[in-house]
Design a protein around this motif. Structure first.
Motif, PDB file in Angstrom:
ATOM      1  N   ILE A 146       0.806  -1.218   0.000  1.00 40.72           N
ATOM      2  CA  ILE A 146       0.000   0.000   0.000  1.00 40.72           C
ATOM      3  C   ILE A 146       0.847   1.280   0.000  1.00 40.72           C
ATOM      4  O   ILE A 146       0.317   2.366   0.132  1.00 40.72           O
ATOM      5  CB  ILE A 146      -1.015   0.021   1.166  1.00 40.72           C
ATOM      6  CG1 ILE A 146      -0.321  -0.037   2.516  1.00 40.72           C
ATOM      7  CG2 ILE A 146      -2.016  -1.087   1.016  1.00 40.72           C
ATOM      8  CD1 ILE A 146      -1.277   0.164   3.692  1.00 40.72           C
ATOM      9  N   THR A 147       2.149   1.131  -0.224  1.00 39.88           N
ATOM     10  CA  THR A 147       2.992   2.329  -0.238  1.00 39.88           C
ATOM     11  C   THR A 147       2.679   3.217  -1.439  1.00 39.88           C
ATOM     12  O   THR A 147       2.938   4.413  -1.409  1.00 39.88           O
ATOM     13  CB  THR A 147       4.498   1.965  -0.244  1.00 39.88           C
ATOM     14  OG1 THR A 147       4.771   1.120  -1.365  1.00 39.88           O
ATOM     15  CG2 THR A 147       4.901   1.272   1.045  1.00 39.88           C
TER      16      THR A 147
ATOM     17  N   ALA B  72      -7.202   8.364   2.435  1.00 35.16           N
ATOM     18  CA  ALA B  72      -5.740   8.472   2.549  1.00 35.16           C
ATOM     19  C   ALA B  72      -5.299   8.807   3.972  1.00 35.16           C
ATOM     20  O   ALA B  72      -4.147   8.586   4.338  1.00 35.16           O
ATOM     21  CB  ALA B  72      -5.215   9.518   1.579  1.00 35.16           C
ATOM     22  N   LYS B  73      -6.229   9.321   4.786  1.00 34.23           N
ATOM     23  CA  LYS B  73      -5.892   9.710   6.164  1.00 34.23           C
ATOM     24  C   LYS B  73      -6.060   8.562   7.154  1.00 34.23           C
ATOM     25  O   LYS B  73      -5.653   8.691   8.305  1.00 34.23           O
ATOM     26  CB  LYS B  73      -6.763  10.894   6.590  1.00 34.23           C
ATOM     27  CG  LYS B  73      -6.512  12.125   5.751  1.00 34.23           C
ATOM     28  CD  LYS B  73      -7.479  13.237   6.093  1.00 34.23           C
ATOM     29  CE  LYS B  73      -7.297  14.421   5.139  1.00 34.23           C
ATOM     30  NZ  LYS B  73      -8.344  15.413   5.275  1.00 34.23           N
ATOM     31  N   LEU B  74      -6.662   7.454   6.723  1.00 33.16           N
ATOM     32  CA  LEU B  74      -6.820   6.300   7.604  1.00 33.16           C
ATOM     33  C   LEU B  74      -5.467   5.648   7.851  1.00 33.16           C
ATOM     34  O   LEU B  74      -4.569   5.710   7.009  1.00 33.16           O
ATOM     35  CB  LEU B  74      -7.779   5.283   6.980  1.00 33.16           C
ATOM     36  CG  LEU B  74      -9.226   5.729   6.800  1.00 33.16           C
ATOM     37  CD1 LEU B  74     -10.019   4.657   6.068  1.00 33.16           C
ATOM     38  CD2 LEU B  74      -9.869   6.055   8.142  1.00 33.16           C
ATOM     39  N   SER B  75      -5.341   4.996   8.991  1.00 36.44           N
ATOM     40  CA  SER B  75      -4.079   4.314   9.306  1.00 36.44           C
ATOM     41  C   SER B  75      -3.830   3.191   8.303  1.00 36.44           C
ATOM     42  O   SER B  75      -4.781   2.642   7.723  1.00 36.44           O
ATOM     43  CB  SER B  75      -4.131   3.739  10.722  1.00 36.44           C
ATOM     44  OG  SER B  75      -4.976   2.594  10.738  1.00 36.44           O
TER      45      SER B  75
ATOM     46  N   ASP C 249     -16.626  10.175   0.892  1.00 40.37           N
ATOM     47  CA  ASP C 249     -16.704  10.776   2.217  1.00 40.37           C
ATOM     48  C   ASP C 249     -18.119  11.292   2.420  1.00 40.37           C
ATOM     49  O   ASP C 249     -18.677  11.963   1.549  1.00 40.37           O
ATOM     50  CB  ASP C 249     -15.743  11.961   2.341  1.00 40.37           C
ATOM     51  CG  ASP C 249     -14.284  11.547   2.202  1.00 40.37           C
ATOM     52  OD1 ASP C 249     -13.971  10.359   2.426  1.00 40.37           O
ATOM     53  OD2 ASP C 249     -13.455  12.412   1.863  1.00 40.37           O
ATOM     54  N   VAL C 250     -18.701  10.967   3.571  1.00 39.43           N
ATOM     55  CA  VAL C 250     -20.021  11.482   3.939  1.00 39.43           C
ATOM     56  C   VAL C 250     -19.921  11.934   5.394  1.00 39.43           C
ATOM     57  O   VAL C 250     -19.776  11.109   6.297  1.00 39.43           O
ATOM     58  CB  VAL C 250     -21.130  10.412   3.775  1.00 39.43           C
ATOM     59  CG1 VAL C 250     -22.475  10.980   4.171  1.00 39.43           C
ATOM     60  CG2 VAL C 250     -21.163   9.879   2.352  1.00 39.43           C
ATOM     61  N   VAL C 251     -19.951  13.242   5.591  1.00 45.95           N
ATOM     62  CA  VAL C 251     -19.782  13.867   6.907  1.00 45.95           C
ATOM     63  C   VAL C 251     -18.502  13.327   7.556  1.00 45.95           C
ATOM     64  O   VAL C 251     -17.418  13.547   7.035  1.00 45.95           O
ATOM     65  CB  VAL C 251     -21.039  13.688   7.796  1.00 45.95           C
ATOM     66  CG1 VAL C 251     -20.930  14.528   9.051  1.00 45.95           C
ATOM     67  CG2 VAL C 251     -22.313  14.056   7.029  1.00 45.95           C
ATOM     68  N   ASP C 252     -18.614  12.613   8.684  1.00 44.27           N
ATOM     69  CA  ASP C 252     -17.435  12.104   9.392  1.00 44.27           C
ATOM     70  C   ASP C 252     -17.149  10.638   9.097  1.00 44.27           C
ATOM     71  O   ASP C 252     -16.468   9.968   9.877  1.00 44.27           O
ATOM     72  CB  ASP C 252     -17.615  12.281  10.905  1.00 44.27           C
ATOM     73  CG  ASP C 252     -17.619  13.741  11.323  1.00 44.27           C
ATOM     74  OD1 ASP C 252     -17.075  14.570  10.568  1.00 44.27           O
ATOM     75  OD2 ASP C 252     -18.162  14.043  12.397  1.00 44.27           O
ATOM     76  N   THR C 253     -17.680  10.128   8.010  1.00 40.24           N
ATOM     77  CA  THR C 253     -17.488   8.712   7.697  1.00 40.24           C
ATOM     78  C   THR C 253     -17.029   8.529   6.251  1.00 40.24           C
ATOM     79  O   THR C 253     -17.176   9.410   5.411  1.00 40.24           O
ATOM     80  CB  THR C 253     -18.796   7.912   7.887  1.00 40.24           C
ATOM     81  OG1 THR C 253     -19.792   8.418   7.005  1.00 40.24           O
ATOM     82  CG2 THR C 253     -19.291   7.973   9.321  1.00 40.24           C
ATOM     83  N   ILE C 254     -16.480   7.347   6.030  1.00 42.04           N
ATOM     84  CA  ILE C 254     -16.116   6.933   4.678  1.00 42.04           C
ATOM     85  C   ILE C 254     -17.042   5.790   4.315  1.00 42.04           C
ATOM     86  O   ILE C 254     -17.180   4.820   5.071  1.00 42.04           O
ATOM     87  CB  ILE C 254     -14.643   6.489   4.617  1.00 42.04           C
ATOM     88  CG1 ILE C 254     -13.737   7.678   4.941  1.00 42.04           C
ATOM     89  CG2 ILE C 254     -14.317   5.902   3.247  1.00 42.04           C
ATOM     90  CD1 ILE C 254     -12.301   7.320   5.177  1.00 42.04           C
TER      91      ILE C 254
ATOM     92  N   GLN D  91      -6.557   0.732   6.363  1.00 34.53           N
ATOM     93  CA  GLN D  91      -6.544   0.628   4.901  1.00 34.53           C
ATOM     94  C   GLN D  91      -6.357  -0.825   4.458  1.00 34.53           C
ATOM     95  O   GLN D  91      -7.048  -1.300   3.548  1.00 34.53           O
ATOM     96  CB  GLN D  91      -5.434   1.501   4.304  1.00 34.53           C
ATOM     97  CG  GLN D  91      -5.719   2.974   4.400  1.00 34.53           C
ATOM     98  CD  GLN D  91      -4.626   3.807   3.736  1.00 34.53           C
ATOM     99  OE1 GLN D  91      -3.793   3.308   2.995  1.00 34.53           O
ATOM    100  NE2 GLN D  91      -4.639   5.099   4.018  1.00 34.53           N
ATOM    101  N   LEU D  92      -5.443  -1.532   5.120  1.00 33.18           N
ATOM    102  CA  LEU D  92      -5.195  -2.930   4.773  1.00 33.18           C
ATOM    103  C   LEU D  92      -6.441  -3.784   5.015  1.00 33.18           C
ATOM    104  O   LEU D  92      -6.789  -4.633   4.196  1.00 33.18           O
ATOM    105  CB  LEU D  92      -4.002  -3.470   5.558  1.00 33.18           C
ATOM    106  CG  LEU D  92      -3.517  -4.860   5.165  1.00 33.18           C
ATOM    107  CD1 LEU D  92      -3.128  -4.909   3.696  1.00 33.18           C
ATOM    108  CD2 LEU D  92      -2.337  -5.262   6.038  1.00 33.18           C
ATOM    109  N   LYS D  93      -7.126  -3.541   6.114  1.00 26.71           N
ATOM    110  CA  LYS D  93      -8.364  -4.294   6.384  1.00 26.71           C
ATOM    111  C   LYS D  93      -9.425  -4.002   5.323  1.00 26.71           C
ATOM    112  O   LYS D  93     -10.140  -4.912   4.876  1.00 26.71           O
ATOM    113  CB  LYS D  93      -8.869  -3.997   7.788  1.00 26.71           C
ATOM    114  CG  LYS D  93      -8.083  -4.731   8.871  1.00 26.71           C
ATOM    115  CD  LYS D  93      -8.636  -4.475  10.250  1.00 26.71           C
ATOM    116  CE  LYS D  93      -7.930  -5.294  11.315  1.00 26.71           C
ATOM    117  NZ  LYS D  93      -6.517  -5.071  11.467  1.00 26.71           N
ATOM    118  N   LEU D  94      -9.525  -2.760   4.883  1.00 29.60           N
ATOM    119  CA  LEU D  94     -10.474  -2.429   3.813  1.00 29.60           C
ATOM    120  C   LEU D  94     -10.095  -3.138   2.508  1.00 29.60           C
ATOM    121  O   LEU D  94     -10.974  -3.612   1.777  1.00 29.60           O
ATOM    122  CB  LEU D  94     -10.547  -0.917   3.601  1.00 29.60           C
ATOM    123  CG  LEU D  94     -11.268  -0.125   4.690  1.00 29.60           C
ATOM    124  CD1 LEU D  94     -11.107   1.375   4.454  1.00 29.60           C
ATOM    125  CD2 LEU D  94     -12.737  -0.503   4.755  1.00 29.60           C
TER     126      LEU D  94
END
Length: 184
Positions: A55-56, A88-91, A124-129, A95-98
């Motif tokens: 994922i780099t 892109a801001k998720l850890s 992105d929807v409000v505070d969620t992906i 990201q790997l789990k997704l």
């Protein structure tokens, strides 16, 4: 453990195809045996490709690589729509789990849906992906969905991974199957 994860991924895919292959070889049904042998081969190639996630290059690029590999191995068209800055801001762990959820969803669609197109949407929807994987296949009956969640690894793997990232998942059976994941 890595061994448990691999066995979960392998179980619903190639192992079931190989069991069917054995049955059809024993009953001398060559056409069905060839079908399951080819499907097991595709599944193993896809599993091998999917173990090398890097994922780099970024989440979107990795999704594109997964979809390209899937199209190559299963000859099912894919579409990818991304309208997310938050992804892109998720850890890297989230990201790997997704990405693993995506792989499991694709594998399930290839095995069960009869779809000829799968669409991946991220927004992105409000505070969620919102992360949705939709196929245009046959969908699921509620009975089959409940049985799969209880007795098979495929969808239960997805539920476990979503729970591990404090997300929610819905399995929507309308014009095919949609796996809709919401992540805070």
């Amino acid at each position: 453990t890595a061994q448990k994860k691999f066995s979960r991924d392998f179980h619903d895919g190639a192992a079931q195809d190989l069991a069917a292959l054995k049955i059809y070889l024993q009953s001398d049904e060559k056409e069905k045996a060839v079908f399951y042998a080819e499907h097991a081969f595709k599944e193993v190639r896809y599993l091998i490709d999917s173990t090398h996630l890097d994922i780099t290059a970024g989440f979107e690029e990795t999704v594109k690589e997964i979809l390209n590999s899937f199209e190559k191995n299963f000859a099912i068209r894919t579409e990818f729509l991304c309208a997310s800055q938050g992804i892109a801001k998720l850890s890297p762990d989230v990201q790997l789990k997704l990405l693993r959820i995506l792989q499991e969803s694709l594998s399930n669609a290839a095995r069960h849906s009869g779809a000829n197109c799968i669409t991946v949407r991220i927004a992105d929807v409000v505070d969620t992906i919102h992360f949705a994987i939709s196929d245009n296949g046959s969908g699921f009956s509620q009975e089959n969905l409940d049985e799969d969640l209880q007795n098979h690894y495929g969808l239960s793997n997805i539920k476990e991974r979503v729970a591990a990232i404090n997300g929610n998942v819905e399995f929507i059976n309308k014009d095919g199957m949609t796996i809709a994941v919401t992540v805070p």
